[in-house]
Every structure is written in C-alpha cells, then in structure tokens.
Enzyme design. Sequence first.
Site, PDB file in Angstrom:
ATOM      1  N   ASP A 153      27.655  33.575  43.808  1.00  0.00           N
ATOM      2  CA  ASP A 153      28.574  33.551  42.670  1.00  0.00           C
ATOM      3  C   ASP A 153      29.023  32.131  42.342  1.00  0.00           C
ATOM      4  OD1 ASP A 153      28.316  36.248  42.625  1.00  0.00           O
ATOM      5  OD2 ASP A 153      30.330  36.705  43.353  1.00  0.00           O
ATOM      6  N   ASN A 192      36.406  32.738  36.451  1.00  0.00           N
ATOM      7  CA  ASN A 192      37.135  33.504  37.464  1.00  0.00           C
ATOM      8  C   ASN A 192      38.647  33.359  37.342  1.00  0.00           C
ATOM      9  OD1 ASN A 192      35.130  34.864  38.771  1.00  0.00           O
ATOM     10  ND2 ASN A 192      35.362  33.830  40.725  1.00  0.00           N
ATOM     11  N   GLU A 193      39.128  32.149  37.596  1.00  0.00           N
ATOM     12  CA  GLU A 193      40.565  31.969  37.616  1.00  0.00           C
ATOM     13  C   GLU A 193      40.980  30.522  37.445  1.00  0.00           C
ATOM     14  OE1 GLU A 193      38.834  31.146  41.216  1.00  0.00           O
ATOM     15  OE2 GLU A 193      39.407  33.274  41.164  1.00  0.00           O
ATOM     16  N   ASP A 235      53.765  29.229  46.975  1.00  0.00           N
ATOM     17  CA  ASP A 235      52.784  28.171  47.228  1.00  0.00           C
ATOM     18  C   ASP A 235      51.946  27.898  45.988  1.00  0.00           C
ATOM     19  OD1 ASP A 235      53.621  27.850  49.813  1.00  0.00           O
ATOM     20  OD2 ASP A 235      51.952  28.939  50.728  1.00  0.00           O
ATOM     21  N   THR A 253      38.240  40.108  41.658  1.00  0.00           N
ATOM     22  CA  THR A 253      37.701  40.413  42.991  1.00  0.00           C
ATOM     23  C   THR A 253      37.602  39.147  43.853  1.00  0.00           C
ATOM     24  OG1 THR A 253      35.471  40.253  42.037  1.00  0.00           O
ATOM     25  CG2 THR A 253      36.389  42.457  42.308  1.00  0.00           C
ATOM     26  N   GLY A 254      38.174  38.042  43.395  1.00  0.00           N
ATOM     27  CA  GLY A 254      38.106  36.780  44.126  1.00  0.00           C
ATOM     28  C   GLY A 254      39.422  36.438  44.810  1.00  0.00           C
ATOM     29  N   SER A 303      42.424  36.182  43.682  1.00  0.00           N
ATOM     30  CA  SER A 303      43.523  37.078  43.337  1.00  0.00           C
ATOM     31  C   SER A 303      43.552  38.303  44.242  1.00  0.00           C
ATOM     32  CB  SER A 303      43.408  37.501  41.871  1.00  0.00           C
ATOM     33  OG  SER A 303      44.395  38.443  41.527  1.00  0.00           O
TER      34      SER A 303
END
Length: 294
Positions: free
Chosen positions: A75, A149-150, A179, A190-191, A193
């Site tokens: 990925d 993704n994020e 943090d 699905t990562g 998070s």
Amino acid sequence: MKIAIYGQNIGKKNIDYLNKFIGYACDHSIEIYIEKSFSNILSSFKEFENLDFPVISHYKELTKDFSLMFTFGGDGTILSAITLIRDTGIPIVGVNTGNLGFLATFNKDVFIQKIDQIFNRKLYLMPRSLLWLKTSILYDHKFFNFALNEIVILRKETVSMITIDVYIDNEFLTSYWADGLIISTPTGSTGYSLSCGGPIISPENNNFVLTPISPHNLFSRPLIISDHQTVHLKVHSRVKYYSLSMDTRLISLNKDNELSIQKAPFYIYLLQEEKNTYYKTLREKLLWGMDQRN
C-alpha cells in the site's frame, strides 16, 4: 497502449512475476515506461541488466494518454505513486508483493491469471477520494498538498501534549488535548486511524474521520463528518513546531501555521477484481471470522 510501472523495491522472489508481465506486454506491443528509481533497482538484477525502456522521472511526464499504472509493492507503494499520478485519472493496478495490501489487492499469482482482463479493462474501477490541504503560511513547493489515506498533526520535539482547535465549516467543534489528530478518508480508515480506535468506513461513503491520538480526555472520541465540509485547525504547543504527515510524507510546520482541509477536486482510481472485493479484503486482511467457532 501505453503503461507505466512503479515500485520502491522488489525482492528476488518476485522478479519472475515481473518478468512474465513485461514479456506479456512486449508480446502485445504495449509501450512500457518505468519510473526512473525503480528502473535503476531492476537493472541490478541479471534478468533486467539489459533493460531498455523509457523512464519517467517527473510527474509531468506521466500524461493522460497512459492507460494504466502498475505498482509492485504494498500500500505504501501506491501512496507514493499518487504523487506522480495526481489528477490525471490514470487507473492504478496494485500488485501486492508486500504484506497487508488493502489497496494493492492483486495477489501476484492472481495478477498473472487476470492479465488479459486487466489490459482489456474488464474489471471494476473504484474511485477513491482524497484530502486537500491549504495552509496559512506557504510551505515547501515540493510537498504535495493531497493525501489518499490521511493527514496527521503530531507533537514534535516535546513530551507535552499539543492543543488542536477544530472548526467544521467555520463552526467551533472542540479543542483536543492530545498527542495529535488524524483526519482520514474512508480509504485511510483501515490505517493509522483504525489503530487509534477509529471506525472502518467502506470507500464508497462520502465521509472524513477525525480521530484524536492519545487524547487527555476520556470523552474524546472519533467523529465522522461529511466530506463536503471543511475542517480548519489551529495548533497550540509549548515548542515552535509541530509535525504534519500526509500519507508517507512528513514535514515540520510553525505552530502559527493554520490548516484548512477539504475534499480534493479529483479522485484516484484503483482497478479491482470485482465491486464488492472490499469486504472480502477486510475478512482476509483483518482475519475477521478466524475463530474455531466459525
């Protein structure tokens, strides 16, 4: 037909699969372009020591007349590849030679079996939404402002928490003492998070997820919002800088730098075996149902 090949590394055990693929493409008069760094890696193997395909070294060389991009890896390889693809709309065929493979869904054995269907575009094309970042202070022009993704805000050079003021469409939501904070797409759910307690969201949903990282408040929980909304962030810290990551890319920003995050004006397209493969992937990759009672 013109295709691009991308990878960040490849083990010797996977060379045979790549060799079969290149042989197939050459036999069918398909033009092959290889990303420059990956081409250098391949040339170190005796099977490819006489490699003589044109290379791509800049995103502007990956024009819209390319039919497909094939990525060999996991990925992370796909997340890196989108910095070349950007808004061209070129579909990605992710061949999983790595470990987990939520995005790179083609097992290398299945990939060879399905190669005719892939080139004939008879499989399902899945659009994936992205995050789009704007900042109040100009950042390095080499730092691409989109993420599949994020986007993650993290404390830097301190063990103290940071405070992140969050506004949704200019309405104040809350101040997270934590943090950091993850803003995730359904693809990224699905990562990072997920590992911080966030929900799994199937990719056809039009949502973002806000997931605090180690919040110092028992009632701080992940929040799902519409991806039609804009998230505005202000960061407060005892030190001058905080860290910002976008997929696999990481920089430091001054704490005076405010962030605005919204849905990107384009999609990334992944070629998959079938429309409902996402739930099959969840079962296989997260080991759902792997219980003796089942």
